[in-house]
Design a protein around this motif. Sequence first.
Motif, PDB file in Angstrom:
ATOM      1  N   SER A  78      -4.389   5.629   1.045  1.00  0.00           N
ATOM      2  CA  SER A  78      -5.496   5.241   0.896  1.00  0.00           C
ATOM      3  C   SER A  78      -5.895   3.724   1.313  1.00  0.00           C
ATOM      4  O   SER A  78      -7.056   3.316   1.836  1.00  0.00           O
ATOM      5  CB  SER A  78      -6.311   5.386  -0.601  1.00  0.00           C
ATOM      6  OG  SER A  78      -5.529   4.470  -1.356  1.00  0.00           O
ATOM      7  N   ALA A  79      -4.940   2.860   1.385  1.00  0.00           N
ATOM      8  CA  ALA A  79      -4.927   1.596   1.804  1.00  0.00           C
ATOM      9  C   ALA A  79      -5.176   1.372   3.127  1.00  0.00           C
ATOM     10  O   ALA A  79      -5.837   0.554   3.846  1.00  0.00           O
ATOM     11  CB  ALA A  79      -3.564   0.746   1.538  1.00  0.00           C
ATOM     12  N   GLU A  80      -4.908   2.453   3.958  1.00  0.00           N
ATOM     13  CA  GLU A  80      -5.189   2.678   5.446  1.00  0.00           C
ATOM     14  C   GLU A  80      -6.752   3.350   5.907  1.00  0.00           C
ATOM     15  O   GLU A  80      -7.058   3.212   7.106  1.00  0.00           O
ATOM     16  CB  GLU A  80      -4.116   3.677   6.159  1.00  0.00           C
ATOM     17  CG  GLU A  80      -2.775   2.885   5.692  1.00  0.00           C
ATOM     18  CD  GLU A  80      -2.780   1.488   6.476  1.00  0.00           C
ATOM     19  OE1 GLU A  80      -3.039   1.435   7.541  1.00  0.00           O
ATOM     20  OE2 GLU A  80      -1.636   0.937   5.966  1.00  0.00           O
ATOM     21  N   GLU A 137       1.718   7.203  -5.860  1.00  0.00           N
ATOM     22  CA  GLU A 137       2.099   6.237  -4.941  1.00  0.00           C
ATOM     23  C   GLU A 137       1.713   6.583  -3.315  1.00  0.00           C
ATOM     24  O   GLU A 137       1.397   5.503  -2.819  1.00  0.00           O
ATOM     25  CB  GLU A 137       3.547   5.861  -5.073  1.00  0.00           C
ATOM     26  CG  GLU A 137       3.718   5.250  -6.504  1.00  0.00           C
ATOM     27  CD  GLU A 137       5.612   4.904  -6.516  1.00  0.00           C
ATOM     28  OE1 GLU A 137       6.192   4.943  -5.569  1.00  0.00           O
ATOM     29  OE2 GLU A 137       5.851   4.850  -7.616  1.00  0.00           O
ATOM     30  N   GLU A 176      -2.043   5.976  -2.795  1.00  0.00           N
ATOM     31  CA  GLU A 176      -2.135   4.415  -2.911  1.00  0.00           C
ATOM     32  C   GLU A 176      -1.892   4.052  -1.670  1.00  0.00           C
ATOM     33  O   GLU A 176      -2.701   3.222  -1.121  1.00  0.00           O
ATOM     34  CB  GLU A 176      -1.452   3.767  -3.969  1.00  0.00           C
ATOM     35  CG  GLU A 176      -1.414   2.251  -4.063  1.00  0.00           C
ATOM     36  CD  GLU A 176      -0.644   1.600  -5.256  1.00  0.00           C
ATOM     37  OE1 GLU A 176      -0.225   0.393  -4.933  1.00  0.00           O
ATOM     38  OE2 GLU A 176      -0.740   2.119  -6.313  1.00  0.00           O
ATOM     39  N   LEU A 177      -0.991   4.282  -1.006  1.00  0.00           N
ATOM     40  CA  LEU A 177      -0.467   3.647   0.312  1.00  0.00           C
ATOM     41  C   LEU A 177      -1.170   4.521   1.435  1.00  0.00           C
ATOM     42  O   LEU A 177      -1.504   3.753   2.645  1.00  0.00           O
ATOM     43  CB  LEU A 177       0.940   4.262   0.478  1.00  0.00           C
ATOM     44  CG  LEU A 177       2.001   2.875  -0.298  1.00  0.00           C
ATOM     45  CD1 LEU A 177       3.454   3.622  -0.220  1.00  0.00           C
ATOM     46  CD2 LEU A 177       1.827   1.776   0.031  1.00  0.00           C
ATOM     47  N   PRO A 195       2.077   5.161   4.601  1.00  0.00           N
ATOM     48  CA  PRO A 195       1.011   4.431   5.522  1.00  0.00           C
ATOM     49  C   PRO A 195       0.939   4.953   6.728  1.00  0.00           C
ATOM     50  O   PRO A 195      -0.031   4.938   7.391  1.00  0.00           O
ATOM     51  CB  PRO A 195       1.602   3.105   5.568  1.00  0.00           C
ATOM     52  CG  PRO A 195       2.639   2.879   4.237  1.00  0.00           C
ATOM     53  CD  PRO A 195       3.148   4.366   4.333  1.00  0.00           C
ATOM     54  N   ALA A 218     -12.051   3.900   1.685  1.00  0.00           N
ATOM     55  CA  ALA A 218     -11.241   5.043   0.855  1.00  0.00           C
ATOM     56  C   ALA A 218     -12.358   5.967   0.085  1.00  0.00           C
ATOM     57  O   ALA A 218     -13.177   5.409  -0.368  1.00  0.00           O
ATOM     58  CB  ALA A 218     -10.284   4.169   0.082  1.00  0.00           C
ATOM     59  N   ARG A 278      -2.891   5.987   8.415  1.00  0.00           N
ATOM     60  CA  ARG A 278      -3.064   5.770   9.766  1.00  0.00           C
ATOM     61  C   ARG A 278      -3.488   6.939  10.554  1.00  0.00           C
ATOM     62  O   ARG A 278      -4.601   6.767  11.341  1.00  0.00           O
ATOM     63  CB  ARG A 278      -2.285   4.768  10.285  1.00  0.00           C
ATOM     64  CG  ARG A 278      -2.269   3.391   9.852  1.00  0.00           C
ATOM     65  CD  ARG A 278      -1.379   2.399  10.719  1.00  0.00           C
ATOM     66  NE  ARG A 278      -0.021   2.456  10.811  1.00  0.00           N
ATOM     67  CZ  ARG A 278       0.623   2.095   9.778  1.00  0.00           C
ATOM     68  NH1 ARG A 278       0.147   1.305   8.768  1.00  0.00           N
ATOM     69  NH2 ARG A 278       2.163   1.969   9.808  1.00  0.00           N
ATOM     70  N   VAL A 314     -10.634   3.423   5.721  1.00  0.00           N
ATOM     71  CA  VAL A 314     -11.868   2.398   5.485  1.00  0.00           C
ATOM     72  C   VAL A 314     -13.075   3.365   5.471  1.00  0.00           C
ATOM     73  O   VAL A 314     -13.244   3.579   6.932  1.00  0.00           O
ATOM     74  CB  VAL A 314     -11.918   1.014   6.398  1.00  0.00           C
ATOM     75  CG1 VAL A 314     -13.188   0.411   6.229  1.00  0.00           C
ATOM     76  CG2 VAL A 314     -10.426   0.222   5.873  1.00  0.00           C
TER      77      VAL A 314
END
Length: 166
Positions: A70-72, A64, A67-68, A38, A76, A42, A74
């Motif tokens: 891309s969650a940061e 994995e 996934e972590l 993450p 993605a 960021r 916006v």
Amino acid sequence: MTTTDRTLVLLRHAKSDWSGSLPDVERPLAERGQAQAPLAGRWLATDVGPLDLAIVSPAQRARETWELVSAELVPAPPVRFEDRVYAASADRLLEIVREVPDDVHTVLLVGHNPGMEELASLLAGEDVIMRTAGIAVLGVAGPWSELDAASAELRAAGRAEGRDLS
């Protein structure tokens, strides 16, 4: 745009778990890796900006990591899981990047060492160290298909963990 009209971001997967007896391709992230990814996401969101495409190794630890990360992001970007990235040499990775369509301006490649470190060093024309969750940002002038040794500008390299990217 500056003198470089494309950006290639190389991301080595975050720290993986070696404690089990799983085949290499199935190894998950370690707890440390779950914290590293993450942070990388960021940093990418803040310091690189929007990505047009992510090309990710199918290995569990790379998936994995993505996934972590891309969650940061916006938004993605679209993702392509590419079997050829797993355990790939620098030459194989370069081949994959050269296939990227020219309308894609910023690409993230999530893979493994030693190939990622070798590719970063090859393109930058200098040694680039890529530890787990290591990032190398390279500026690319011209089409992806013409990318070659020492043809990219190293803009940043390091890890978001502790913000040691320069």
